[in-house]
Design an enzyme around this catalytic site. Structure first.
Site, PDB file in Angstrom:
ATOM      1  N   HIS A   1     105.119  18.049 -68.106  1.00  0.00           N
ATOM      2  CA  HIS A   1     105.610  17.974 -69.483  1.00  0.00           C
ATOM      3  C   HIS A   1     105.469  19.364 -70.086  1.00  0.00           C
ATOM      4  CE1 HIS A   1     106.591  16.031 -73.345  1.00  0.00           C
ATOM      5  NE2 HIS A   1     105.814  16.975 -73.848  1.00  0.00           N
ATOM      6  N   CYS A   2     106.587  19.940 -70.470  1.00  0.00           N
ATOM      7  CA  CYS A   2     106.589  21.314 -70.983  1.00  0.00           C
ATOM      8  C   CYS A   2     106.459  21.303 -72.502  1.00  0.00           C
ATOM      9  CB  CYS A   2     107.875  22.026 -70.575  1.00  0.00           C
ATOM     10  SG  CYS A   2     107.945  23.734 -71.169  1.00  0.00           S
ATOM     11  N   PRO A   3     105.325  21.768 -73.049  1.00  0.00           N
ATOM     12  CA  PRO A   3     105.169  21.772 -74.509  1.00  0.00           C
ATOM     13  C   PRO A   3     106.062  22.795 -75.193  1.00  0.00           C
ATOM     14  CG  PRO A   3     103.306  22.863 -73.466  1.00  0.00           C
ATOM     15  CD  PRO A   3     104.133  22.299 -72.360  1.00  0.00           C
TER      16      PRO A   3
ATOM     17  N   GLY B   1     109.202  20.753 -75.507  1.00  0.00           N
ATOM     18  CA  GLY B   1     108.985  19.441 -76.106  1.00  0.00           C
ATOM     19  C   GLY B   1     109.572  18.320 -75.287  1.00  0.00           C
TER      20      GLY B   1
END
Length: 642
Positions: A429-431, A434
């Site tokens: 999950h790439c912050p 998003g």
């Protein structure tokens, strides 16, 4: 006769066959407590014994033992899904109650077995079945503080306002259990009306707040209320002077998410303004204070109004930071830098504009594209069939079935806690976008990373010629630099924004290059970020059966500040890959691992446990860029060998 029950409990099939076949002992014979051999076999998950006994006439619903329970009850107490499934297939009644008034669903909750709970619910058993004291499974789950089971029951539609003999609701029982997460879950599903439910305990009326105060867990209950838009208000009404009411100002989670994203543009915009306009001494003091206090205000505001566990993952704050930095630098470049450099360096200027538009398009596509959500099966009958297939293959565990989505997990998929969905070929999950990176958008994400790592050096190039060919601003002609001199001083007097932006972009470019390097290595070996972390921890690409979500600490969110920063920037993953060296295949253990006999990485080779490896880097890269990961039948076969 005692030898029969001992043999049945210990799985001694030959002994049981001899005793039953010789007709010396009746197959339904009972011990001193009234339990049959089938009871003992079911208790200890001896399915071959159960099969033999049932084939020879054992009563599958025989009542025995101190609690007057059936064999299926004994199996449910141990949380054995496979045994319960086998007994149900051969006529066991899951609705039978024991002496305590518990059926299989109650016992599954007591056994803390969410898989068994899910299995029983798919048998069309009512989620609100009551025991003799009118307790529902949800009441017991919230009392025990079992969040996974509480979540399963609520997702299945359990009645949050049901009451027992004492008028206690599931919320009351979660307060008795003192579990904050269960309180939040029940309140989220409407577990308390505006006028608080009262329980009649020993003739005294108790609201949830009164009960929480009496049990000294009011601070936990207050947190649960705040996260669900509720508060405690003083009143003169009976039975007490405190009631729970909705907060005066209520905003939806979507509103706060938008606020969190847009606020990043203000934060970075003011930061660049301060660093560009104010003298260096003042800006070095004001700018950090501005960032610290605004960030603290936003996080406090978010946590006080919505239920967020991991701020960086569950909010688009970092995505907003990245987007805002790109936005302000890009706008400044188009308005000031490109018009000045276009006559001098036309090719570089046009290339910068072209790649910047490409980068924006790839970023937007990565952020909003479906990462590969696993399709949900709506019909209970279909889900029941899928569970039966997993049970037949002995694969009904949390590695192959998602308790949060109520669905089978395809190979290489994981449940993302931030997206609340299972993702096909989950990478991470790439912050910064998003969004998850999965089967559908992994290639787009990689193209974006490559494009960005190319765009930033081009910006440095055109910015250099821009600063070389513009004069010092008239208002700064008499200024002198305090901490810098020479060319850097002249550039700061020409356009300080470009220097600040260049320094900011250089820091970002470093971790983007690290990320690109990490992704290239993983693609070359046909392994995802999630799988590589599992290999590092367990020596396998498949999580243990107790794992049902994406690998913990996937972004270093827990732990020290340094670990958090490394996790968010992806540096921890790069460090892991470097430590694996030898083309990132051979694992070299640390000193701590050398002293541990249980280490899974000693002399472990990634290629030997990677069923997805095509045998060469070229083939792995072709597979990544050409293969449709959503319809790849070979992955099913590969999973069987893991």
């Amino acid at each position: 006769m005692g030898s029969l029950f001992l043999a049945a409990s210990q799985g001694e099939l030959d002994t049981v066959k001899n005793l039953i076949s010789s007709e010396k002992i009746d197959v339904n014979a009972t011990d001193e407590g009234g339990a049959t051999a089938l009871h003992w076999a079911a208790l200890n998950q001896q399915i071959p014994i159960c099969k033999f006994l049932l084939e020879h006439g054992a009563d599958v619903n025989a009542i025995g033992g101190d609690l007057q329970a059936a064999p299926i009850h004994w199996a449910a107490k141990r949380g054995s899904v496979k045994t319960v499934h086998y007994l149900v297939q051969h006529g066991a009644d899951p609705l039978l109650k024991d002496k305590q008034g518990f059926n299989c669903l109650h016992l599954a909750v007591h056994a803390a077995s969410p898989l068994l709970v899910v299995y029983l619910l798919h048998l069309d058993i009512s989620v609100d079945l009551r025991d003799d004291q009118q307790h529902t499974p949800l009441m017991w789950a919230s009392y025990h503080g079992n969040e996974p089971i509480t979540n399963c029951l609520l997702r299945w539609g359990a009645d949050v306002l049901a009451t027992d003999e004492d008028k206690m609701t599931p919320l009351h029982w979660s307060i008795v259990g003192g579990n904050l997460k269960c309180m939040k879950l029940i309140l989220k599903e409407g577990g308390i009306p505006c006028t608080a439910v009262t329980a009649n305990l020993s003739g005294q009326l108790k609201t949830p707040w009164a009960l929480a105060s009496e049990l000294r867990v009011s601070h936990l209950f207050k947190q649960a209320l705040i996260s669900n838009g509720l508060k405690v208000k003083e009143t003169s009404e009976e039975p007490e002077k405190w009631v729970v009411v909705p907060s005066k100002f209520q905003f939806s989670q979507k509103t706060f998410i938008i606020f969190c994203f847009l606020s990043s543009f203000i934060i970075t915009g003011v930061f660049f303004f301060i660093m560009s306009i104010c003298p260096m001494v003042i800006s070095l003091i004001i700018a950090p204070l501005w960032i610290y206090f605004t960030f603290k205000y936003i996080t406090t505001c978010i946590h006080a109004n919505i239920d967020i566990v991991h701020f960086y993952l569950e909010t688009p704050f970092l995505a907003g930071i990245f987007s805002s930095i790109f936005f302000w630098v890009w706008c400044h470049s188009l308005l000031y830098i490109v018009p000045k450099t276009l006559p001098i360096k036309p090719l570089s200027s046009l290339l910068f504009v072209l790649i910047s538009f490409t980068c924006i398009g790839l970023y937007v596509r990565t952020a909003f594209q479906n990462p590969g959500y696993v399709d949900k099966i709506g019909a209970v009958v279909q889900r029941r069939e899928e569970i039966s297939k997993l049970l037949d293959k002995d694969l009904f565990n949390q590695s192959h079935y998602c308790l949060k989505c109520f669905q089978v997990k395809p190979p290489r998929s994981y449940h993302c806690g931030a997206c609340k969905r299972c993702i096909n070929r989950y990478d991470h999950h790439c912050p910064w976008t998003g969004n998850c990176v999965g089967a559908r958008n992994h290639r787009t994400f990689l193209l974006f990373v490559f494009t960005l790592s190319t765009l930033i050096p081009i910006y440095f190039y055109v910015a250099f010629y821009y600063l070389q060919n513009i004069p010092i601003q008239k208002k700064y002609e008499s200024y002198r630099c305090l901490f810098i001199s020479g060319t850097i001083c002249q550039w700061s007097l020409k356009d300080m924004f470009v220097l600040v932006a260049s320094l900011t972009l250089f820091v970002n470019w470093c971790w983007v290059v690290v990320l690109a390097f990490t992704q290239i290595c993983q693609v070359a070996h046909n392994v995802t970020t999630a799988e590589f972390r599992l290999f590092k921890r367990y020596g396998t690409l498949v999580p243990p059966t107790k794992q049902n979500s994406s690998p913990k600490n996937g972004h270093g969110i827990h732990g020290s500040f340094l670990r958090t920063v490394c996790g968010i920037l992806g540096l921890d993953q790069c460090i892991l890959l470097i430590r694996e060296s030898n083309c990132f295949v051979r694992c070299f253990p640390s000193r701590a691992e050398l002293g541990s006999q249980n280490s899974t990485s000693l002399s472990r080779n990634l290629s030997t446990v990677n069923p997805y490896d095509e045998g060469s880097i070229i083939k792995n890269c072709k597979t990544f860029w050409k293969q449709n990961f959503l319809n790849d039948g070979r992955q099913d076969e590969a999973t069987r060998h893991v």
